[in-house]
Scaffold this active site. Structure first.
Site, PDB file in Angstrom:
ATOM      1  N   ASP A 121     -38.018 -34.481 -18.742  1.00  0.00           N
ATOM      2  CA  ASP A 121     -37.836 -33.707 -17.525  1.00  0.00           C
ATOM      3  C   ASP A 121     -36.865 -34.334 -16.537  1.00  0.00           C
ATOM      4  OD1 ASP A 121     -39.847 -32.069 -18.531  1.00  0.00           O
ATOM      5  OD2 ASP A 121     -41.413 -33.274 -17.576  1.00  0.00           O
ATOM      6  N   ASP A 175       1.076 -31.659  -9.726  1.00  0.00           N
ATOM      7  CA  ASP A 175       2.305 -31.458 -10.483  1.00  0.00           C
ATOM      8  C   ASP A 175       2.842 -30.080 -10.087  1.00  0.00           C
ATOM      9  OD1 ASP A 175       4.269 -31.784 -12.585  1.00  0.00           O
ATOM     10  OD2 ASP A 175       3.102 -30.304 -13.692  1.00  0.00           O
TER      11      ASP A 175
END
Length: 736
Positions: free
Chosen positions: A15, A432
């Protein structure tokens, strides 16, 4: 390692991060076991097993901790397929088997994933313990004189599964487990006559574990929802022109598939025939359908809205976009953020420290404050329960898992908690230009031949040199040559000069296509074309210079338009207090023209090494995110604090960087920043709740206001709150 085999099991019942730590520590101690990897979201444990290790021993060790195991196929050192040892119809109580059974299968049982939370093993335990405590309470009304003994029996029966687990954990190297704290406190309460409270403590502890199970299940459901995007049936085209219905996972690379209007695309592929608008929002989060036609790539899970399409499969089902996204999210949840690692280190010292504090509360107050021994023992046991670190341990991974799942649903893929945490702390984002801020589909706008040359000659020779290149500018030159109906001559000795030019030999003549900077370095004078070069660059165009045998051949101007949302995406980053700068190898005038239109800074005429230096300079001022196309910018992506690829889901885009924006929108970068900040805010809230509630109940316990069951409720209640708070992130949406 000689004879070593890589084995894999599905481990059910984990869990939170504490479960992962328990399983890892227990298995690592076994002989022959190494390289243990436990993935919470995938519910998978992988390890390398060498003689004299036994797969059966691994299964017994894990199941002794209360987790169910199921083998999955794994590839051994010799390339053979092996499976872990376990029987799928194992005793749910966690009994180990006496021998290993090798199975030929390893698929997850869908019924387990679809089982409602109230029918899980932990839910059944809660219902059983609840009935036990309720039965003891009802009997105590009829038999008040036997009140203590009834609750004593209920407590001892309820403690059996947790006591067994505590003993198994202690033997596996975890003596200070949460189970040990709870069992010690419950037994201590029995000793001092508080059997009723002890029974309630055990019940509330089981409820807390169930809530953790529900939270983990909700996070896993978000991942399973991605798998549901693949349709159950695909229409494969036969050689006779007919179709046959098959499962998408049976499609092979190269198969032809028919996708009708209204169908989901069952595979990654390339369109051969037909045009349509594809709704890619289930995969990328992009709400506007995208027009696609012959030659365009399509993603599995997209919805075909109108025209029929004929596709060629490019990726097998196990490697299509959806499968890669699922693997990425599962692996990302196994990657721990710095905050999470700190919490885990802290909690490792917390539990033994808390036991020491509880012991001091028991021993010192009778001498210093005049408490009677019964009171000090009772309050010391309550302190022990308050010290349970469940809520604290789950506070960070629950938020991280929800944040990663929420991002994946919107086409924002992040490879782990460390990257998710770092993105929001970025002070600058470097972009870029080509294919990132711009569409990546430049076109030739001008061809200016040198005196004595023709435009078709310039384009024909340049295109011949660019054959085979995947660069967007090369594709544009090739497209222009095709549009002019030019036949390309074969070349030899083709080579690339990184960041400068491409060159090849054609008819025994050396032809080069590169930047103006390259031409200048070669000592080529532009003569009367220098003024044209300046004018074209001033218009924001990229200019390539073609040379033949070191002499000027001509100029080729190309224009790549900024993405439609580029300006808005940069503005959104500025609004978040994040600076944006363009790093481009293009000329300064073109870079300045585009950057000026987008409202951002620019560093132009950069070679790959120059980009690395610029990234290093930005990192010196704080965390920096680099955004590129995932192909040409790999060094810069790796050098940044976090690298983000905008590659439209290509293999490189998903594998190169720390994160990927599938929707190919600049605004996705600001969404990543927003998601990161929302996740870290959630983490801080969770830690504050977990620690704050404990501090409050610690104070009320020491002054005698609250007792044992409110003490365990401090942890169970905090677990509920941090779980619900973390699940809020699953509904996260980018700011409008």
């Amino acid at each position: 390692m000689d004879g070593a085999t890589r084995l894999s099991w599905r481990v059910e019942g984990m869990d939170c991060a504490a479960c992962v730590a328990k399983v890892t520590m227990a298995v690592e101690r076994l002989p022959g076991v190494s390289d243990v990897e436990v993935n919470l979201m995938a519910e998978r444990m992988s390890l390398t097993l060498a003689p004299p290790g036994e797969a059966a021993a691994v299964v017994r060790q894990v199941e002794a901790l209360g987790y169910a195991t199921r083998p999955e196929p794994a590839t051994g050192a010799a390339g053979k397929t092996a499976a872990g040892a376990s029987c799928p119809d194992h005793d749910p109580a966690g009994h180990a088997h006496d021998r290993a059974t090798v199975h030929a299968h390893g698929e997850q049982d869908p019924s387990d994933a679809e089982r409602p939370w109230w029918r899980t093993g932990k839910a059944m335990l809660v219902w059983a313990l609840g009935a036990l405590v309720a039965g003891a309470y009802l009997l105590s009304l009829a038999l008040p004189q036997d009140h203590y003994w009834l609750f004593l029996a209920a407590t001892l029966i309820a403690l059996v599964p947790f006591g067994r687990r505590a003993v198994a954990l202690a033997r596996a190297g975890s003596p200070f487990s949460i189970e040990t704290l709870m069992c010690t406190a419950a037994l201590g309460a029995v000793v001092i006559g508080a059997a009723e409270e002890a029974a309630i403590v055990v019940l509330l502890f089981a409820v807390g574990e169930l809530l953790e199970n529900v939270a983990a299940g909700r996070a896993r459901a978000g991942i399973r929802a991605l798998a549901a995007l693949i349709p159950r049936v695909a229409l494969r085209l036969r050689t006779d022109g007919g179709t046959e219905q098959i499962a998408p996972d049976r499609l092979a690379v190269g198969d032809l598939v028919l996708v009708r209007p209204g169908d989901r695309v069952p595979c990654d592929g390339i369109i051969l025939d037909g045009r349509s608008a594809l709704d890619e929002s289930p995969v990328t989060g992009e709400s506007i359908p995208v027009a696609r036609g012959p030659g365009d790539a399509v993603r599995a899970g997209s919805i075909n809205t109108d025209g029929a399409l004929r596709l060629r499969v490019t990726h097998a089902a196990s490697d299509n976009t959806i499968a890669r996204i699922i693997r990425m999210v599962e692996d990302a949840t196994a990657s721990r953020a710095p905050t999470q690692r700190f919490i885990e280190r802290f909690s490792a010292w917390w539990t033994p420290g808390a036991m020491g504090v509880a012991l001091l509360v028991i021993l010192l107050p009778p001498f210093l404050l005049g408490w009677d021994w019964s009171t000090s023992l009772y309050r010391g046991l309550a302190v022990l329960l308050i010290a349970c670190p469940c809520a604290l341990v789950i506070s960070v991974p629950a938020a991280m898992a929800s944040g990663l799942s929420a991002g994946a649903r919107r086409g924002l893929l992040i490879k782990g908690g460390a990257a998710l945490e770092a993105i929001g702390a970025a002070r600058a984002v470097a972009f870029d230009k080509t294919g990132t801020l711009t569409e990546g589909r430049p076109r030739v706008t001008d061809v200016i031949a040198a005196p004595g040359r023709e435009a078709d000659e310039v384009i024909g020779l340049a295109a011949a040199v660019e054959q085979g290149s995947a660069h967007p500018l090369a594709k544009a030159i090739l497209a222009e040559a095709s549009a002019r109906g030019l036949t390309l001559a074969p070349v030899r000795d083709a080579a690339a000069i990184p960041g400068r030019a491409v060159a090849a030999t054609l008819h025994d003549r050396q032809v080069e296509v590169g930047s103006p900077r390259h031409a200048a370095e070669r000592g080529v004078a532009l003569g009367g074309l220098a003024e044209a070069l300046e004018r074209l660059e001033g218009e924001g165009k990229t200019v390539s210079v073609a040379l033949i045998d070191g002499a000027l051949l001509g100029l080729i101007a190309l224009r790549d338009e900024p993405r439609a949302d580029a300006a808005a995406g940069i503005a959104a980053l500025h609004a978040q207090g994040v600076a944006a700068v363009m790093l481009t190898g293009d000329n300064a005038r073109t870079g300045a023209a585009i950057a000026g239109a987008l409202g951002m800074g620019v560093k132009a005429e950069l070679l790959p090494d120059d980009k690395l230096r610029e990234i290093a300079a930005l990192r010196a001022q704080g965390a920096v995110v680099m955004v590129g196309d995932g192909i040409n910018d790999a060094p810069a992506l790796a050098a940044a604090t976090v690298g983000v690829a905008m590659g439209g889901g290509t293999d490189v885009a998903l594998e190169t960087a720390d994160a990927a924006v599938l929707k190919d929108r600049v605004s996705g970068v600001s969404e990543l920043v927003g998601l990161s900040r929302a996740t870290m805010a959630n983490v801080k809230q969770n830690v504050a709740v977990a620690v704050g509630l404990k501090a409050v109940f610690l104070g009320t316990t020491l002054v005698g206001t609250t007792g044992l069951w409110p003490a365990i409720l401090a942890d169970t209640g905090a677990t509920v709150l941090v779980t619900l708070n973390a699940l809020r992130l699953l509904r996260w949406k980018p700011a409008a």
